[in-house]
Design an enzyme around this catalytic site. Structure first.
Site, PDB file in Angstrom:
ATOM      1  N   ASP A  54       9.265 -68.305  11.163  1.00 36.37           N
ATOM      2  CA  ASP A  54       9.406 -66.986  11.779  1.00 36.37           C
ATOM      3  C   ASP A  54      10.399 -66.153  10.969  1.00 36.37           C
ATOM      4  OD1 ASP A  54       9.843 -64.813  13.466  1.00 36.37           O
ATOM      5  OD2 ASP A  54       9.905 -66.051  15.281  1.00 36.37           O
ATOM      6  N   TYR A 139       6.227 -48.795  15.578  1.00 39.63           N
ATOM      7  CA  TYR A 139       5.812 -49.513  14.363  1.00 39.63           C
ATOM      8  C   TYR A 139       6.185 -48.710  13.106  1.00 39.63           C
ATOM      9  CZ  TYR A 139       2.402 -50.900  10.749  1.00 39.63           C
ATOM     10  OH  TYR A 139       1.798 -51.263   9.568  1.00 39.63           O
TER      11      TYR A 139
HETATM   12  P1  NAI Z   1      -1.823 -58.743   9.592  1.00 36.01           P
HETATM   13  O1  NAI Z   1      -1.339 -58.484  10.966  1.00 36.01           O
HETATM   14  O2  NAI Z   1      -3.229 -59.218   9.418  1.00 36.01           O
HETATM   15  O3  NAI Z   1      -0.861 -59.778   8.871  1.00 36.01           O
HETATM   16  C1  NAI Z   1       0.526 -59.841   9.136  1.00 36.01           C
HETATM   17  C2  NAI Z   1       0.941 -61.294   9.034  1.00 36.01           C
HETATM   18  O4  NAI Z   1       2.337 -61.363   9.354  1.00 36.01           O
HETATM   19  C3  NAI Z   1       0.198 -62.200  10.003  1.00 36.01           C
HETATM   20  O5  NAI Z   1      -0.410 -63.292   9.329  1.00 36.01           O
HETATM   21  C4  NAI Z   1       1.261 -62.680  10.977  1.00 36.01           C
HETATM   22  O6  NAI Z   1       1.081 -64.014  11.429  1.00 36.01           O
HETATM   23  C5  NAI Z   1       2.527 -62.523  10.140  1.00 36.01           C
HETATM   24  N1  NAI Z   1       3.698 -62.361  11.006  1.00 36.01           N
HETATM   25  C6  NAI Z   1       3.808 -61.550  12.087  1.00 36.01           C
HETATM   26  N2  NAI Z   1       5.008 -61.723  12.689  1.00 36.01           N
HETATM   27  C7  NAI Z   1       5.660 -62.667  11.958  1.00 36.01           C
HETATM   28  C8  NAI Z   1       6.931 -63.280  12.078  1.00 36.01           C
HETATM   29  N3  NAI Z   1       7.775 -62.951  13.067  1.00 36.01           N
HETATM   30  N4  NAI Z   1       7.260 -64.211  11.162  1.00 36.01           N
HETATM   31  C9  NAI Z   1       6.432 -64.560  10.148  1.00 36.01           C
HETATM   32  N5  NAI Z   1       5.200 -64.016   9.992  1.00 36.01           N
HETATM   33  C10 NAI Z   1       4.822 -63.066  10.891  1.00 36.01           C
HETATM   34  O7  NAI Z   1      -1.587 -57.397   8.753  1.00 36.01           O
HETATM   35  P2  NAI Z   1      -2.278 -56.946   7.399  1.00 36.01           P
HETATM   36  O8  NAI Z   1      -3.348 -55.980   7.708  1.00 36.01           O
HETATM   37  O9  NAI Z   1      -2.567 -58.113   6.556  1.00 36.01           O
HETATM   38  O10 NAI Z   1      -1.088 -56.100   6.745  1.00 36.01           O
HETATM   39  C11 NAI Z   1      -0.117 -56.713   5.922  1.00 36.01           C
HETATM   40  C12 NAI Z   1       1.099 -55.822   5.865  1.00 36.01           C
HETATM   41  O11 NAI Z   1       0.724 -54.542   5.374  1.00 36.01           O
HETATM   42  C13 NAI Z   1       1.764 -55.596   7.218  1.00 36.01           C
HETATM   43  O12 NAI Z   1       3.159 -55.565   7.041  1.00 36.01           O
HETATM   44  C14 NAI Z   1       1.258 -54.224   7.633  1.00 36.01           C
HETATM   45  O13 NAI Z   1       2.188 -53.566   8.461  1.00 36.01           O
HETATM   46  C15 NAI Z   1       1.087 -53.535   6.299  1.00 36.01           C
HETATM   47  N6  NAI Z   1       0.055 -52.505   6.317  1.00 36.01           N
HETATM   48  C16 NAI Z   1      -1.276 -52.861   6.361  1.00 36.01           C
HETATM   49  C17 NAI Z   1      -2.252 -51.890   6.348  1.00 36.01           C
HETATM   50  C18 NAI Z   1      -3.705 -52.224   6.323  1.00 36.01           C
HETATM   51  O14 NAI Z   1      -4.524 -51.309   6.167  1.00 36.01           O
HETATM   52  N7  NAI Z   1      -4.106 -53.469   6.458  1.00 36.01           N
HETATM   53  C19 NAI Z   1      -1.898 -50.453   6.339  1.00 36.01           C
HETATM   54  C20 NAI Z   1      -0.458 -50.212   6.301  1.00 36.01           C
HETATM   55  C21 NAI Z   1       0.450 -51.204   6.277  1.00 36.01           C
HETATM   56  C1  15L Z   2      -1.428 -49.688   9.406  1.00 35.20           C
HETATM   57  O1  15L Z   2      -0.222 -49.586   9.170  1.00 35.20           O
HETATM   58  C2  15L Z   2      -1.972 -50.903  10.052  1.00 35.20           C
HETATM   59  O2  15L Z   2      -1.316 -52.077   9.619  1.00 35.20           O
HETATM   60  C3  15L Z   2      -3.463 -51.079   9.841  1.00 35.20           C
HETATM   61  O3  15L Z   2      -3.923 -51.997  10.797  1.00 35.20           O
HETATM   62  C4  15L Z   2      -4.252 -49.768   9.908  1.00 35.20           C
HETATM   63  O4  15L Z   2      -4.363 -49.348  11.200  1.00 35.20           O
HETATM   64  C5  15L Z   2      -3.603 -48.708   9.019  1.00 35.20           C
HETATM   65  O5  15L Z   2      -2.211 -48.600   9.199  1.00 35.20           O
HETATM   66  C6  15L Z   2      -4.217 -47.306   9.200  1.00 35.20           C
HETATM   67  O6  15L Z   2      -3.461 -46.354   9.372  1.00 35.20           O
HETATM   68  O7  15L Z   2      -5.443 -47.196   9.121  1.00 35.20           O
END
Ligand code: NAI
Ligand code: 15L
Length: 268
Positions: A54, A139
């Site tokens: 974590d 967030y």
């Molecule tokens: P996701 O939610 O699929 O992955 C986040 C990961 O962080 C998960 O595997 C989760 O288990 C882990 N996590 C959450 N809380 C935790 C904790 N307390 N300790 C350790 N691990 C923890 O998100 P995704 O889509 O892969 O995004 C990755 C990063 O990019 C995130 O930080 C997100 O905010 C950011 N992001 C993603 C976007 C997108 O379009 N996918 C857009 C903008 C930002």
């Molecule tokens: C984010 O920051 C989120 O992690 C992702 O799930 C999408 O919602 C993205 O922004 C977005 O703005 O489309």
């Protein structure tokens, strides 16, 4: 261009949507890829190490960071939600990560920030990294904290950070808003690679987007990163228009760059 300049890289959030994508691709960037998440990551593959834990646990984060050359920090709460889990994962977790980086002399971090740091700017305006944050929720506020935290650790300790204000990184744009915000997986890896390899990164804010014709973001203040997107949402435009209704211009989710995040919650 992918250059393997790092011996050992840490990828946090490796079990998540983007973490799974970068798990394979980042092996091109390093000799050993250390993966971490609170969720299961399966067995370690070739040239992989795994640490489950974590981000809110300072001791676990210290062991994640010890011995790596650079960090790609994706781990955290990734959507709008209640304050407590966002506080633990994104605010306290980011603090633990930077403290560990300081203690173990890690010199470069790629931080997954978000477009929701500036989600209350209008869809009809173009912003760059010099515009003040206008978070669209708790967030987005937590990501703004991460950006400021990383600036402190650059100014005080010289730890370089790229804050990637990622738009929407998915296989393809899901709706009309994502025609502006889309970041292909290929461009995501190109962006991370550019940030890992540019000679001098400093403290940089860069919008994570592909070469989309419709855009609200200007990356002119991050040209030193050398990020050159190869993909574009334009190819999906006709299909997106055909399957989605005309936008309601009175809806805040249509007016603001953050989309539905601007009217999600409150949760308490
Ligand atoms: P996701 O939610 O699929 O992955 C986040 C990961 O962080 C998960 O595997 C989760 O288990 C882990 N996590 C959450 N809380 C935790 C904790 N307390 N300790 C350790 N691990 C923890 O998100 P995704 O889509 O892969 O995004 C990755 C990063 O990019 C995130 O930080 C997100 O905010 C950011 N992001 C993603 C976007 C997108 O379009 N996918 C857009 C903008 C930002
Ligand atoms: C984010 O920051 C989120 O992690 C992702 O799930 C999408 O919602 C993205 O922004 C977005 O703005 O489309």
């Amino acid at each position: 261009m992918t250059i393997r300049v790092h011996r050992k890289l840490l990828l946090t959030g490796a079990a998540g949507g983007l973490g799974k994508i970068l798990r394979e691709r980042l092996k091109e960037n390093c000799d050993v890829l250390r993966l971490s998440d609170i969720a299961d990551l399966g067995a370690a593959g070739d040239r992989e190490e795994i640490i489950i834990g974590d981000l809110a646990d300072a001791g676990v984060v210290d062991s994640m960071v010890k011995g790596v050359d650079a960090i790609v920090h994706l781990g955290g709460y990734s959507v709008e939600g209640p304050f407590q889990p966002i506080l633990q994962a994104n605010i306290i977790g980011a603090y633990h990560l930077y403290e560990a980086a300081r203690r173990h002399d890690v010199r470069r971090v790629i931080f997954a920030s978000s477009n929701h740091v500036t989600g209350f700017y209008r869809q009809g305006e173009t912003i760059d990294a010099s515009h003040a944050p206008r978070p669209d929720g708790i967030y987005g506020l937590s990501k703004a904290f991460g950006e400021d935290l990383s600036r402190l650790y650059f100014d005080r300790y010289g730890i370089e950070t790229a804050c990637l204000r990622i738009g929407s990184s998915y296989p393809e744009p899901k709706d009309r808003r994502m025609l502006a915000t889309w970041l292909s997986y290929g461009d995501l890896h190109r962006l991370v690679t550019a940030c890992l390899t540019t000679p001098v990164l400093g403290h940089t804010i860069i919008f994570g987007m592909s070469d989309n014709a419709v855009t609200w973001w200007d990356n002119r203040l991050a040209r030193h990163v050398g990020y050159s997107p190869q993909d574009s949402s334009d190819a999906f435009r006709d299909a997106v228009y055909a399957r989605t209704p005309a936008p309601d211009l009175g809806d805040p989710a249509t007016q603001c760059q953050g989309g539905v995040f601007v009217r999600t919650g409150p949760f308490e």
